[in-house]
Write an enzyme that holds these catalytic residues in place. Structure first.
Site, PDB file in Angstrom:
ATOM      1  N   LYS A  64       0.818  -1.222   0.000  1.00 34.56           N
ATOM      2  CA  LYS A  64       0.000   0.000   0.000  1.00 34.56           C
ATOM      3  C   LYS A  64       0.847   1.266   0.000  1.00 34.56           C
ATOM      4  O   LYS A  64       0.596   2.183  -0.751  1.00 34.56           O
ATOM      5  CB  LYS A  64      -0.855   0.098   1.271  1.00 34.56           C
ATOM      6  CG  LYS A  64      -1.962  -0.859   1.416  1.00 34.56           C
ATOM      7  CD  LYS A  64      -2.836  -0.466   2.605  1.00 34.56           C
ATOM      8  CE  LYS A  64      -2.111  -0.397   3.940  1.00 34.56           C
ATOM      9  NZ  LYS A  64      -1.621  -1.663   4.467  1.00 34.56           N
ATOM     10  N   ARG A 108      -9.135   1.976   8.761  1.00 34.00           N
ATOM     11  CA  ARG A 108      -8.748   0.599   9.062  1.00 34.00           C
ATOM     12  C   ARG A 108      -9.812  -0.107   9.879  1.00 34.00           C
ATOM     13  O   ARG A 108      -9.633  -1.273  10.227  1.00 34.00           O
ATOM     14  CB  ARG A 108      -7.457   0.639   9.877  1.00 34.00           C
ATOM     15  CG  ARG A 108      -6.274  -0.050   9.199  1.00 34.00           C
ATOM     16  CD  ARG A 108      -5.092   0.239  10.072  1.00 34.00           C
ATOM     17  NE  ARG A 108      -3.944  -0.535   9.921  1.00 34.00           N
ATOM     18  CZ  ARG A 108      -2.781  -0.082   9.442  1.00 34.00           C
ATOM     19  NH1 ARG A 108      -2.686   1.120   8.950  1.00 34.00           N
ATOM     20  NH2 ARG A 108      -1.724  -0.842   9.452  1.00 34.00           N
ATOM     21  N   ARG A 161      11.555  -2.262  11.351  1.00 34.29           N
ATOM     22  CA  ARG A 161      10.543  -1.785  12.282  1.00 34.29           C
ATOM     23  C   ARG A 161      10.327  -2.814  13.383  1.00 34.29           C
ATOM     24  O   ARG A 161      10.308  -4.000  13.124  1.00 34.29           O
ATOM     25  CB  ARG A 161       9.212  -1.584  11.543  1.00 34.29           C
ATOM     26  CG  ARG A 161       9.174  -0.327  10.734  1.00 34.29           C
ATOM     27  CD  ARG A 161       7.987  -0.271   9.815  1.00 34.29           C
ATOM     28  NE  ARG A 161       6.706  -0.623  10.438  1.00 34.29           N
ATOM     29  CZ  ARG A 161       5.536  -0.468   9.822  1.00 34.29           C
ATOM     30  NH1 ARG A 161       5.481   0.027   8.594  1.00 34.29           N
ATOM     31  NH2 ARG A 161       4.421  -0.801  10.421  1.00 34.29           N
ATOM     32  N   ARG A 210      -0.367  -8.752  13.593  1.00 34.30           N
ATOM     33  CA  ARG A 210      -0.863  -7.629  12.767  1.00 34.30           C
ATOM     34  C   ARG A 210      -1.730  -8.139  11.628  1.00 34.30           C
ATOM     35  O   ARG A 210      -2.718  -7.509  11.265  1.00 34.30           O
ATOM     36  CB  ARG A 210       0.316  -6.823  12.204  1.00 34.30           C
ATOM     37  CG  ARG A 210       0.915  -5.897  13.243  1.00 34.30           C
ATOM     38  CD  ARG A 210       2.248  -5.360  12.785  1.00 34.30           C
ATOM     39  NE  ARG A 210       2.146  -4.508  11.620  1.00 34.30           N
ATOM     40  CZ  ARG A 210       3.119  -4.366  10.718  1.00 34.30           C
ATOM     41  NH1 ARG A 210       4.239  -5.049  10.839  1.00 34.30           N
ATOM     42  NH2 ARG A 210       2.960  -3.566   9.711  1.00 34.30           N
TER      43      ARG A 210
HETATM   44  P1  AMP Z   1       1.358   0.914   9.118  1.00 30.74           P
HETATM   45  O1  AMP Z   1       2.632   1.630   8.880  1.00 30.74           O
HETATM   46  O2  AMP Z   1       0.230   1.417   8.278  1.00 30.74           O
HETATM   47  O3  AMP Z   1       1.501  -0.581   9.068  1.00 30.74           O
HETATM   48  O4  AMP Z   1       0.926   1.262  10.632  1.00 30.74           O
HETATM   49  C1  AMP Z   1       1.754   0.916  11.738  1.00 30.74           C
HETATM   50  C2  AMP Z   1       0.925   0.879  13.024  1.00 30.74           C
HETATM   51  O5  AMP Z   1       0.367   2.175  13.264  1.00 30.74           O
HETATM   52  C3  AMP Z   1      -0.280  -0.063  12.991  1.00 30.74           C
HETATM   53  O6  AMP Z   1       0.065  -1.396  13.289  1.00 30.74           O
HETATM   54  C4  AMP Z   1      -1.145   0.567  14.082  1.00 30.74           C
HETATM   55  O7  AMP Z   1      -0.656   0.277  15.379  1.00 30.74           O
HETATM   56  C5  AMP Z   1      -0.936   2.048  13.831  1.00 30.74           C
HETATM   57  N1  AMP Z   1      -1.932   2.562  12.853  1.00 30.74           N
HETATM   58  C6  AMP Z   1      -1.685   3.042  11.595  1.00 30.74           C
HETATM   59  N2  AMP Z   1      -2.832   3.411  10.991  1.00 30.74           N
HETATM   60  C7  AMP Z   1      -3.829   3.155  11.874  1.00 30.74           C
HETATM   61  C8  AMP Z   1      -5.244   3.292  11.820  1.00 30.74           C
HETATM   62  N3  AMP Z   1      -5.879   3.777  10.746  1.00 30.74           N
HETATM   63  N4  AMP Z   1      -5.958   2.923  12.930  1.00 30.74           N
HETATM   64  C9  AMP Z   1      -5.342   2.441  14.028  1.00 30.74           C
HETATM   65  N5  AMP Z   1      -4.022   2.263  14.122  1.00 30.74           N
HETATM   66  C10 AMP Z   1      -3.261   2.613  13.058  1.00 30.74           C
END
Ligand code: AMP
Length: 217
Positions: free
Chosen positions: A15, A90, A162, A173
């Site tokens: 994404k 999400r 990460r 996740r």
């Molecule tokens: P990502 O980089 O999109 O994988 O996001 C990393 C982490 O940030 C996720 O595992 C969540 O803990 C938090 N996060 C990112 N976007 C959201 C969202 N829309 N709602 C809730 N938590 C989020």
């Protein structure tokens, strides 16, 4: 009228990479909720302190916190024409709030772009993923290696893994995604916003499929 493109897909589906390419192409801001949270973590802000535990466990940050953060971001001037949203919404509650916010801004959703990738592929991809310290540019040991190991091609900063890309957290996740986020695919399909892309191809092939499907409308 501001227009919003929503990127849907599991962690590791690509994404972020595709959102960045699309935002460059159509000249709309790229808004990644994960990048915003990581920036707060790095700066140790109040929001960062709130989000840290959830993120390191691979759970979602609660809706009220996330929605308030995205709302504030979409009201900034670089989003006046809309945005490519990456990682938000999400949950169904986030999708409902986004609808209200977009209506307030007199905007519209252009498309929800679902990048489909099998679970086994996601696990392999996430465990080989590296990110640069300065701007979050993403690499992969096999699929997208940097020219010099450990160094970002674009800004020269150090690459790191990460915390939430570690094996135990990755599986969690993906389950969180399947339970809380995957229902949004039907939500947007029912509203005729969904386009679906096969994410198990090269990065360039996914981008060209995506642009071709957007053109078809
Ligand atoms: P990502 O980089 O999109 O994988 O996001 C990393 C982490 O940030 C996720 O595992 C969540 O803990 C938090 N996060 C990112 N976007 C959201 C969202 N829309 N709602 C809730 N938590 C989020």
């Amino acid at each position: 009228m501001p227009v919003y493109y929503l990127m849907l897909g599991a962690p590791g589906a690509g994404k972020g990479t595709q959102a960045k390419r699309l935002s460059d192409k159509i000249k709309l801001a790229h808004i990644s909720s994960g990048d915003i949270f990581r920036d707060h973590l790095k700066r140790d802000t109040e929001l960062g302190k709130l989000a840290r535990g959830f993120m390191s466990r691979g759970e979602l940050v609660p809706d009220d916190i996330t929605i308030a953060m995205i709302r504030e971001r979409l009201l900034q001037s670089d989003c006046a024409d809309g945005a490519v949203l990456d990682g938000f919404p999400r949950t169904p509650a986030q999708a409902k709030h986004l609808e209200t916010l977009i209506a307030e801004l007199n905007g519209r959703v252009a498309k929800a772009i679902y990048i489909r990738v099998a679970k086994e592929t996601l696990i392999k991809r996430l465990s080989g993923r590296w990110m640069c310290r300065l701007h979050g540019h993403v690499y992969h040991d096999i699929h997208n290696p940097p020219k010099t190991p450990g160094v970002c091609d674009i800004d020269g900063s150090e690459l790191y893994q990460r915390d939430d890309d570690k094996a135990e957290t990755v599986a969690h996740r993906i389950n969180v995604y399947l339970e809380q986020t995957a229902p949004l695919i039907d939500y947007y399909r029912d509203r005729n916003y969904l386009i679906e892309i096969n994410g198990e191809q090269s990065i360039d092939a996914v981008s060209s499929d995506l642009l071709a499907k957007l053109k078809q409308g």
